[in-house]
Structure formats: structure tokens, C-alpha cells
Enzyme design. Sequence first.
Site, PDB file in Angstrom:
ATOM      1  N   GLU A 171     -15.834 -16.152  12.488  1.00  0.00           N
ATOM      2  CA  GLU A 171     -16.932 -15.248  12.122  1.00  0.00           C
ATOM      3  C   GLU A 171     -18.015 -16.035  11.397  1.00  0.00           C
ATOM      4  OE1 GLU A 171     -15.090 -12.109   9.848  1.00  0.00           O
ATOM      5  OE2 GLU A 171     -13.896 -11.441  11.552  1.00  0.00           O
TER       6      GLU A 171
ATOM      7  N   HIS B 154     -17.725  -7.136  11.534  1.00  0.00           N
ATOM      8  CA  HIS B 154     -16.942  -7.049  10.281  1.00  0.00           C
ATOM      9  C   HIS B 154     -17.604  -6.067   9.299  1.00  0.00           C
ATOM     10  CE1 HIS B 154     -13.808  -9.416   7.770  1.00  0.00           C
ATOM     11  NE2 HIS B 154     -13.949  -8.193   7.281  1.00  0.00           N
TER      12      HIS B 154
ATOM     13  N   ARG C 223      -7.619  -8.756  10.661  1.00  0.00           N
ATOM     14  CA  ARG C 223      -8.116 -10.127  10.669  1.00  0.00           C
ATOM     15  C   ARG C 223      -8.047 -10.663  12.102  1.00  0.00           C
ATOM     16  NH1 ARG C 223     -10.311  -9.007   6.783  1.00  0.00           N
ATOM     17  NH2 ARG C 223     -10.175  -9.857   4.686  1.00  0.00           N
TER      18      ARG C 223
HETATM   19  N1  LIG Z   1     -12.547  -4.961   8.525  1.00  0.00           N
HETATM   20  C1  LIG Z   1     -12.725  -4.793   7.229  1.00  0.00           C
HETATM   21  O1  LIG Z   1     -13.860  -4.606   6.769  1.00  0.00           O
HETATM   22  C2  LIG Z   1     -11.541  -4.827   6.290  1.00  0.00           C
HETATM   23  C3  LIG Z   1     -11.681  -4.275   5.000  1.00  0.00           C
HETATM   24  C4  LIG Z   1     -10.567  -4.261   4.141  1.00  0.00           C
HETATM   25  C5  LIG Z   1      -9.359  -4.793   4.578  1.00  0.00           C
HETATM   26  N2  LIG Z   1      -9.271  -5.342   5.834  1.00  0.00           N
HETATM   27  C6  LIG Z   1      -7.985  -5.885   6.325  1.00  0.00           C
HETATM   28  O2  LIG Z   1      -7.041  -4.829   6.325  1.00  0.00           O
HETATM   29  C7  LIG Z   1      -5.774  -5.371   5.944  1.00  0.00           C
HETATM   30  C8  LIG Z   1      -4.889  -4.270   5.415  1.00  0.00           C
HETATM   31  O3  LIG Z   1      -5.391  -3.783   4.186  1.00  0.00           O
HETATM   32  P1  LIG Z   1      -4.502  -2.787   3.288  1.00  0.00           P
HETATM   33  O4  LIG Z   1      -5.346  -2.442   2.110  1.00  0.00           O
HETATM   34  O5  LIG Z   1      -3.931  -1.715   4.125  1.00  0.00           O
HETATM   35  O6  LIG Z   1      -3.327  -3.782   2.861  1.00  0.00           O
HETATM   36  P2  LIG Z   1      -1.875  -3.387   2.301  1.00  0.00           P
HETATM   37  O7  LIG Z   1      -1.397  -4.595   1.578  1.00  0.00           O
HETATM   38  O8  LIG Z   1      -1.927  -2.069   1.607  1.00  0.00           O
HETATM   39  O9  LIG Z   1      -0.994  -3.174   3.643  1.00  0.00           O
HETATM   40  C9  LIG Z   1      -0.602  -4.216   4.482  1.00  0.00           C
HETATM   41  C10 LIG Z   1       0.779  -3.866   5.034  1.00  0.00           C
HETATM   42  O10 LIG Z   1       1.120  -4.822   6.048  1.00  0.00           O
HETATM   43  C11 LIG Z   1       2.514  -5.106   5.914  1.00  0.00           C
HETATM   44  N3  LIG Z   1       2.788  -6.384   6.595  1.00  0.00           N
HETATM   45  C12 LIG Z   1       2.657  -7.640   6.123  1.00  0.00           C
HETATM   46  N4  LIG Z   1       2.977  -8.536   7.085  1.00  0.00           N
HETATM   47  C13 LIG Z   1       3.305  -7.821   8.195  1.00  0.00           C
HETATM   48  C14 LIG Z   1       3.715  -8.163   9.510  1.00  0.00           C
HETATM   49  N5  LIG Z   1       3.826  -9.446   9.880  1.00  0.00           N
HETATM   50  N6  LIG Z   1       3.993  -7.167  10.376  1.00  0.00           N
HETATM   51  C15 LIG Z   1       3.866  -5.883  10.009  1.00  0.00           C
HETATM   52  N7  LIG Z   1       3.479  -5.489   8.757  1.00  0.00           N
HETATM   53  C16 LIG Z   1       3.197  -6.446   7.880  1.00  0.00           C
HETATM   54  C17 LIG Z   1       2.764  -5.101   4.428  1.00  0.00           C
HETATM   55  O11 LIG Z   1       4.133  -4.907   4.125  1.00  0.00           O
HETATM   56  C18 LIG Z   1       1.881  -3.915   3.980  1.00  0.00           C
HETATM   57  O12 LIG Z   1       2.611  -2.705   3.990  1.00  0.00           O
HETATM   58  C19 LIG Z   1      -6.173  -6.438   4.913  1.00  0.00           C
HETATM   59  O13 LIG Z   1      -5.188  -7.434   4.798  1.00  0.00           O
HETATM   60  C20 LIG Z   1      -7.436  -7.010   5.477  1.00  0.00           C
HETATM   61  O14 LIG Z   1      -7.106  -8.101   6.331  1.00  0.00           O
HETATM   62  C21 LIG Z   1     -10.325  -5.353   6.679  1.00  0.00           C
END
Ligand SMILES: NC(=O)c1ccc[n+]([C@@H]2O[C@H](COP(=O)([O-])OP(=O)(O)OC[C@H]3O[C@@H](n4cnc5c(N)ncnc54)[C@H](O)[C@@H]3O)[C@@H](O)[C@H]2O)c1
Length: 319
Positions: free
Chosen positions: A266, A285, A237
Amino acid sequence: MKIVVLDGYTENPGDLSWEGFEALGDMTVYDRTAADEILARAKGAQVLLTNKTPLNAETLAALAPELQYIGVLATGYNVVDIAAARSHGVPVCNIPTYGTAAVAQFVMALLLELCHHVGDHSRSVKAGDWSRCPDFCYWNTPLIELAGKTFGVVGYGRIGRAAAKLAAAFGMEVLACDAHVSAGSDGVARMVSLEELLAASDVISLHCPLFESNREMINREAIARMKDGVLLINTSRGPLIDEQALADALHTGKVAGAGLDVLTVEPARPDNPLMKEPNCLITPHIAWAPKESRQRLMDIAVDNLKAWLAGSPQNVVNP
Ligand SMILES: NC(=O)c1ccc[n+]([C@@H]2O[C@H](COP(=O)([O-])OP(=O)(O)OC[C@H]3O[C@@H](n4cnc5c(N)ncnc54)[C@H](O)[C@@H]3O)[C@@H](O)[C@H]2O)c1
């Protein structure tokens, strides 16, 4: 049953089919819906599907009691006031995971582009630079080998772990930090503190969700702790990064390159300071958007609605 999709275009610009939903009711799909069009379009629908069109408390009150189900065509559901939906007895169902492999692959696309500038070199060749070159080869930017370098994953969840495996396959050493896992190794990554990760990584890739507590976690202070010439990747994000601080660091070379699929605002604002930085790759994105992962998202969205119709809703975010 009346089903309305408020903003179907990014999920299905025409290469997928809505037939899974069409089989379940009388369906209308709008490509996109402006704020002042929501009520007129959604009125009378029992099932409302949204990707990024906001459904706030006022809108939900106006749509009750006909509205019975909200499906979010995404993982993040912050566009819906889920407490207000709950107060009207409306379940909100999301798609918890559909694009892990695609996003991890995109991390490597950004990273490899920073290492080799494949697109720029191909454009240079087609512009005649190779034909005019006295040598058998040339390169316009430094080329970077990843093997032996350190890949730091911030947020070791689904996507972070998938990206870590790909980095390891390139011969990189992987460090990871996570708000909920602090020590140990799973054979791919060694868990460290954020401070250690910032100081030791040649490449830092952000994979934690955005919260108020980690907004601009990559600020001037964090960047100052990084290695000179670090590469930064963000597919998570935009607001995780202080964009002016990153632009300044790219300008001085402290950060040698950045690959960003997400920005704080965005679509990108033309005056975003990162737009002017040549070593900052910005994509609109799209990490989630290969057809395969959008099809998976569609299938899960249909399954969610079927499960609710069968009386056992799944992926409910406001139970
Ligand atoms: N660019 C894109 O098209 C796209 C698509 C899907 C997801 N995303 C982003 O990817 C992110 C991750 O997705 P995911 O499926 O791996 O999520 P997930 O929930 O499986 O993993 C997120 C991890 O981050 C950890 N976390 C939370 N706060 C934290 C912090 N302050 N410092 C370090 N670690 C922290 C959590 O404990 C968790 O293990 C989503 O939140 C979303 O913002 C982007």
C-alpha cells in the site's frame, strides 16, 4: 512540552481539531514526513505522535534522552521499535479500538456492492442505458440475495463479531473460526475449523491480525477448498491473501467476486494483478476512516497523553 505529529494528514485532513493536544503543549503537525526528514523534525520533542512513519532503533537512539513519550495514532504499532523505545524508558501508547463499527459497516458496503453493483448500475443509467432500454428494468451483472447464504468469519474478535451481527441481520447463517476459540455458538456464529469454514461459506470475510504464521493463509490450496463462486472480503491486512492466486481464481470464476480494503503493498502498485480483475473491488484502506471513528481515535490519543502526564499511562504496548 514540545509535541510533534509526524504524519497527521490521514487522521485529520482538516475536518477535525488538534486542540486537545494543543492545550497540552507547544505542538507542530506535519501532514507527512519522509524517512530523511524524521530526525530534523522530531529532534527536541518530548512527545512524538506517528501513524505510519517508522521510528526505528537508530532514530530512537538519536532522539534520546529528550523524547519521553510516543503516541501511535492507530491500533497497529509495528512502525515503532517498541523494545528500543523501552530501552530508552519511552512508553509507546496505541489506540486499541476506535473503529469496530465503521470497519464492520464497510464489510457490508463491499459485500452489498458485490451483490448489486449499485455504483456501476447508477453510472449505466446516467450513461443513458435505462433511457434506451425497452423494458422497465435491466441489470448488467448477476444480482445476489444474501438471506439463507452462509457468512464465514475468519478471526472472531471485535470486528469479526460486529460483522457477524450485521450478516445475521441480513438473514445469513454465520460460521466463524478463531485461533483461540474452537467450539460452541454465541447465538450469532457457530464456531468451526478453518477447513469447515472454507468449504461451507458463500461469503468469507477476513478479520484476523497479520502474523508471519498466517501470511498468505488464503493461498491456492485454501481457495481450492472454497465453494465455487464464493465471495471474499478482506478489510484486515493484505498479506493474508496470495494476491496472484486470488487474481487467477477471479479470472476463472472460482471466486466470483472480491472486496478488498487492504493490499499487500500500500498504496496499490499499478502492476498488482488484482487491479485488472473486473470483479475485484479495491478501496484505499478506508474502512477505519469515517469522521466519527477518526474523532474517537483523536479523543483516545489525547486521553492517552493526559493519562501519561498524570502519572498513570494507559494503552502502553511496551510496559
Ligand atoms: N481496514 C481498516 O481500516 C482496518 C481498521 C482497523 C482494523 N483493521 C484490521 O482488522 C483486524 C481485526 O481487528 P479487531 O479489532 O477485530 O482485532 P481483535 O484482536 O479484536 O480480533 C482478532 C481476532 O483474530 C483471532 N486470530 C488471530 N490469529 C488468527 C488466525 N490465524 N486465524 C483465525 N483467527 C485468528 C484472534 O484470536 C482474535 O479473536 C486488525 O488486526 C487489523 O488488521 C483494519
